[in-house]
Design a protein around this motif. Structure first.
Motif, mmCIF file in Angstrom:
data_model
loop_
_atom_site.group_PDB
_atom_site.id
_atom_site.type_symbol
_atom_site.label_atom_id
_atom_site.label_comp_id
_atom_site.label_asym_id
_atom_site.label_seq_id
_atom_site.Cartn_x
_atom_site.Cartn_y
_atom_site.Cartn_z
ATOM 1 N N MET A 20 -9.421 -0.601 0.033
ATOM 2 C CA MET A 20 -8.940 -0.578 -1.344
ATOM 3 C C MET A 20 -9.740 0.412 -2.186
ATOM 4 O O MET A 20 -9.184 1.176 -2.974
ATOM 5 C CB MET A 20 -9.043 -1.985 -1.967
ATOM 6 C CG MET A 20 -8.053 -2.987 -1.403
ATOM 7 S SD MET A 20 -6.327 -2.488 -1.664
ATOM 8 C CE MET A 20 -5.912 -1.697 -0.164
ATOM 9 N N SER A 21 -11.061 0.407 -1.970
ATOM 10 C CA SER A 21 -11.887 1.271 -2.820
ATOM 11 C C SER A 21 -11.733 2.743 -2.443
ATOM 12 O O SER A 21 -12.171 3.625 -3.179
ATOM 13 C CB SER A 21 -13.356 0.829 -2.758
ATOM 14 O OG SER A 21 -13.835 0.994 -1.451
ATOM 15 N N PHE A 39 -0.943 -8.410 -0.631
ATOM 16 C CA PHE A 39 -2.390 -8.411 -0.815
ATOM 17 C C PHE A 39 -2.936 -9.836 -0.848
ATOM 18 O O PHE A 39 -3.957 -10.144 -0.228
ATOM 19 C CB PHE A 39 -2.741 -7.670 -2.111
ATOM 20 C CG PHE A 39 -4.206 -7.668 -2.427
ATOM 21 C CD1 PHE A 39 -5.086 -6.869 -1.695
ATOM 22 C CD2 PHE A 39 -4.713 -8.462 -3.450
ATOM 23 C CE1 PHE A 39 -6.448 -6.872 -1.985
ATOM 24 C CE2 PHE A 39 -6.076 -8.474 -3.737
ATOM 25 C CZ PHE A 39 -6.947 -7.678 -3.001
ATOM 26 N N SER A 72 -5.893 -2.637 9.520
ATOM 27 C CA SER A 72 -4.651 -2.207 8.860
ATOM 28 C C SER A 72 -3.761 -1.392 9.795
ATOM 29 O O SER A 72 -2.610 -1.134 9.478
ATOM 30 C CB SER A 72 -4.969 -1.405 7.597
ATOM 31 O OG SER A 72 -5.826 -0.327 7.933
ATOM 32 N N VAL A 115 0.851 -1.200 0.000
ATOM 33 C CA VAL A 115 0.000 0.000 0.000
ATOM 34 C C VAL A 115 0.883 1.244 0.000
ATOM 35 O O VAL A 115 0.688 2.176 -0.788
ATOM 36 C CB VAL A 115 -0.953 0.013 1.223
ATOM 37 C CG1 VAL A 115 -1.641 1.379 1.354
ATOM 38 C CG2 VAL A 115 -1.994 -1.091 1.111
ATOM 39 N N LYS A 144 -5.543 -11.600 1.783
ATOM 40 C CA LYS A 144 -6.851 -12.071 1.321
ATOM 41 C C LYS A 144 -7.018 -13.562 1.602
ATOM 42 O O LYS A 144 -8.092 -14.019 2.003
ATOM 43 C CB LYS A 144 -7.003 -11.814 -0.186
ATOM 44 C CG LYS A 144 -7.225 -10.371 -0.569
ATOM 45 C CD LYS A 144 -8.537 -9.815 -0.038
ATOM 46 C CE LYS A 144 -9.751 -10.443 -0.737
ATOM 47 N NZ LYS A 144 -11.014 -9.922 -0.137
ATOM 48 N N PHE A 184 -2.120 -5.852 -6.905
ATOM 49 C CA PHE A 184 -2.979 -7.023 -6.715
ATOM 50 C C PHE A 184 -2.254 -8.333 -7.000
ATOM 51 O O PHE A 184 -2.739 -9.402 -6.677
ATOM 52 C CB PHE A 184 -4.243 -6.901 -7.573
ATOM 53 C CG PHE A 184 -5.114 -5.753 -7.144
ATOM 54 C CD1 PHE A 184 -5.853 -5.831 -5.967
ATOM 55 C CD2 PHE A 184 -5.160 -4.578 -7.890
ATOM 56 C CE1 PHE A 184 -6.641 -4.765 -5.558
ATOM 57 C CE2 PHE A 184 -5.949 -3.510 -7.479
ATOM 58 C CZ PHE A 184 -6.688 -3.594 -6.309
ATOM 59 N N ILE A 225 0.995 2.290 -3.792
ATOM 60 C CA ILE A 225 -0.161 3.192 -3.910
ATOM 61 C C ILE A 225 0.188 4.600 -3.436
ATOM 62 O O ILE A 225 -0.058 5.581 -4.125
ATOM 63 C CB ILE A 225 -1.376 2.651 -3.119
ATOM 64 C CG1 ILE A 225 -1.774 1.261 -3.659
ATOM 65 C CG2 ILE A 225 -2.556 3.618 -3.207
ATOM 66 C CD1 ILE A 225 -2.900 0.588 -2.913
ATOM 67 N N ILE A 261 -5.042 2.303 -8.378
ATOM 68 C CA ILE A 261 -4.153 1.289 -7.796
ATOM 69 C C ILE A 261 -3.469 0.546 -8.943
ATOM 70 O O ILE A 261 -4.150 0.038 -9.842
ATOM 71 C CB ILE A 261 -4.948 0.291 -6.929
ATOM 72 C CG1 ILE A 261 -5.690 1.056 -5.820
ATOM 73 C CG2 ILE A 261 -4.030 -0.773 -6.337
ATOM 74 C CD1 ILE A 261 -6.568 0.191 -4.944
ATOM 75 N N GLU A 274 -11.768 -4.532 1.442
ATOM 76 C CA GLU A 274 -12.402 -3.991 0.226
ATOM 77 C C GLU A 274 -12.602 -2.483 0.341
ATOM 78 O O GLU A 274 -12.277 -1.720 -0.575
ATOM 79 C CB GLU A 274 -13.772 -4.651 -0.019
ATOM 80 C CG GLU A 274 -13.751 -6.165 -0.094
ATOM 81 C CD GLU A 274 -12.725 -6.676 -1.095
ATOM 82 O OE1 GLU A 274 -12.612 -6.086 -2.188
ATOM 83 O OE2 GLU A 274 -12.000 -7.644 -0.764
#
Lengths: 445, 445
Positions: free
Chosen positions: A235-236, A251, A274, A175, A255, A246, A179, A241, A232
């Motif tokens: 991420m959104s 990640f 997180s 992240v 998951k 992914f 990101i 991204i 989710e």
């Protein structure tokens, strides 16, 4: 009258009288039972280690200041271990070739830290450790979390009382780097910031973030990481991204763990968070922290995670592991909050103990013979050597909660008989020495 | 390639890998079982104590030299306890009024001494202690000796392998003062001499005696005391014994203990020995030392005795006690000599463990559900996360000595069934998930 020494223990340490030790032993025995169910083998390392193996990842000054150190020789500083992991690494490195993999080990070390004592923190503390080593599968992470859950539920706690907040350091790395565009070198600072979120008040925290970063996009991102509880959603909340994110290990591991917790029926005990990164530097993958979720006493009970390169201080061998250390004192305080310490631990249980009242000192050798017979048969017994009146002795037996008393006097000795008394019904009868075991077994069943 | 730290433990201390710790735990569990049968309650004191409470009866220099000491503050020297008794005294003194008497306590402390390491001696050692306090009766002395015997016999040892040599310090006092006419002030020297008899060669010992005393009658008397194993014989070797001798506490306590050991059926394990006095200064009455009686390995295993004024460093209260401390390492070496360590401790016992072989990673969540069910039912299980061929996994199970394996593949997951395999008969069958507990119970019974 000579000067007397104080009777209190040294500052920050506690005397464990039988009443308190019974509780501690109950916790440790429960933990050992869970270890058995998972086939974890117990090991023990010496309390004293060279200070260097603890200082290697911080500094000798810091370690020295916060620890108890012994110096028997010049240039040889020995530390009373503040935690177990470096000793575990040393022992595994020493015999790694001979040890069957994966290694499932646990230990119940007492550790020492020279810190300011406070509620839930002692300078001497027992901290059971569980580790599975040389097993890279995410199932090992799941197993370790499963053990933590089983210990807590076996002790009677439920998902309304505790939650395991889990995260993945590789995920946070992705992240931040992919990101938010944070420089890799600044990651230790990010972990420090996330770790401080729970520990600082919000003004102090805001200042800490602003002192550390000035890019608004990064700052916003870090704030998101402090509080997200849904992968989710988190991420959104980010735009653009990159696809590598992914595909990256972080990640996907996270998951997969979330999915496995769900499929294994453990998700009610677990929440993604997180903001959980764990303070210690050596974690690299999954991290988790168990919290008391009570409104008024929300606090960390213990935590753990995955570390790569466990052995790097001692050998070139690459070995990854996942584990946790669980402070017994914090665990006990957590259970007390929810009244989960069994009441019957408060007093020693004498209900299966036989009390032997001896009427006269002359017959005491016969009493000792009887006592030895009882113990050989596997029953506990207690002899009163005061030879007081029978009334006194039996009322002592009643106080203890004894169910069976034996009364031994000159008649009994001469006939090699025993007067056996059921303390509840108050009925008593004379039996032969040879029939004692049969009678006791019947009364206890 | 970076410099690596050594993997050996520090000098004089030992790593306990699971194989060795199983033996240590077996010994400690046996000791705890015996403690339960005698209703002794466990306590624990902090490892660190002020050095003064150990130095009070010798000197700070001596204690410092032979111990591990931590100095966190100026003028505050903390010692890693070299033995438990001063801590026991401190804890009892602190709560003496509240504690029910007699106090029957045991503890399993780890102790530390900075001595030259050798076979049977480590700088870190576990030394279980048993004490009965505030019970002046000679029956308490008998009980403590009885416990020592029960621990050894429960571990499989018999009277040909060990003997408890007992004596009484008050008896030795009487012999020396009333018969030999030795000045009371010289008694510590007499104890030192008697204690050295086993430890010095005969020339060295002769010189030591001659340097200490010059009266031939006294010297002859001391030699008699070094080797007598019969109270009557020893007495008849002296002429003109004053009548006070036979009225004194020493002679009568010793005779009473001898009689009680006989009447309680314990005399085959016990031998009088006037040469046994125990090194420590605080013993005042009964003393005993347990010896391995093998011809080639005659040596002390452990010992104990009665001490008056246990609390005198901490309080004015007079409290007498009797107890012993039993080094686990020496005990283990003794049992090894006679091949009394059970063979099945060498390897972890997997005979009641269920091995779960998973054919493909995709079905592993179902495996985890099964494992959780098995553990909830109280059985241990182990999951292989390598997902290798079924042959590989089952041969691993065989190596461990597992009796039941489960095989889980896609069919099993789809049908919520389990393939259960009896590893001995090699028969396998498909069962429903719900019937797992029933099937396992049947196979293990």
């Amino acid at each position: 009258m000579s000067e007397k020494f104080p009777t209190r223990p040294i500052r920050g340490m506690n005397d464990l009288y039988p009443r308190k030790l019974r509780i501690v032993n109950y916790l440790i025995e429960t933990i050992k039972k869970v270890a058995d169910l998972y086939c974890y083998e117990e090991f023990e390392s010496p309390l004293l280690e060279p200070i260097e193996i603890f200082a290697a990842k911080s500094s000798e000054e810091l370690v020295n200041e916060q620890s108890f150190v012994v110096e028997k020789k010049k240039n040889e500083r020995l530390i009373l271990r503040p935690e177990l992991t470096p000793s575990l690494a040393r022992m595994v490195a020493k015999k790694s070739q001979a040890l069957k993999k994966p290694i499932r080990w646990f230990s119940v070390p007492t550790c020492y830290r020279y810190e300011r004592p406070q509620r839930g923190r002692s300078r001497e503390f027992k901290q059971p450790n569980f580790d599975i080593l040389a097993e890279n599968s995410i199932y090992a992470d799941l197993e370790i979390i499963n053990i933590a859950i089983d210990i807590l539920t076996t002790l009677g706690a439920n998902e309304d009382q505790f939650q395991i907040f889990f995260n993945n350091r590789r995920f946070i790395d992705s992240v931040c780097e992919l990101i938010l565009g944070i420089d890799k070198k600044k990651m230790p600072l990010v972990y420090k910031i996330l770790d401080k979120f729970q520990k600082m008040d919000s003004n102090e925290f805001d200042k800490y973030v602003l002192d550390s970063f000035d890019d608004e996009f990064i700052i916003q991102g870090i704030y998101k990481l402090t509080e997200a509880n849904d992968i989710e959603e988190l991420m959104s909340s980010f735009e653009n991204i990159p696809p590598e994110f992914f595909e990256a290990k972080g990640f996907n591991e996270l998951k997969q763990l979330e999915l496995l917790l769900d499929e294994s029926g453990l998700s009610k005990y677990c929440t993604f968070s997180s903001g959980i990164v764990r303070g210690l530097d050596y974690y690299t993958g999954t991290v988790f922290e168990v919290f008391d979720t009570g409104e008024e006493n929300r606090r960390s009970i213990f935590g753990g995670g995955r570390y790569d390169n466990l052995l790097d201080l001692f050998s070139e061998e690459k070995l990854s592991g996942v584990g946790f250390g669980m402070g017994i004192l914090t665990l006990r305080l957590f259970l007390q909050t929810y009244d989960l310490i069994p009441d019957n631990l408060k007093e020693k249980d004498y209900s299966k103990t036989i009390y032997i009242a001896t009427l006269k000192e002359e017959v005491a050798p016969y009493t000792v013979q009887i006592a030895n017979k009882i113990r050989n048969d596997g029953y506990a017994c207690i002899i009163d050597y005061r030879f007081e009146s029978i009334g006194n002795q039996l009322s002592k037996a009643n106080e203890l909660g004894v169910k069976i008393s034996l009364i031994i006097g000159p008649n009994e000795m001469n006939e090699r008989s025993i007067t056996i008394k059921n303390m509840k019904t108050e009925k008593q009868k004379s039996i032969k020495f040879e029939n004692l075991n049969k009678e006791i077994t019947a009364l206890f069943s």
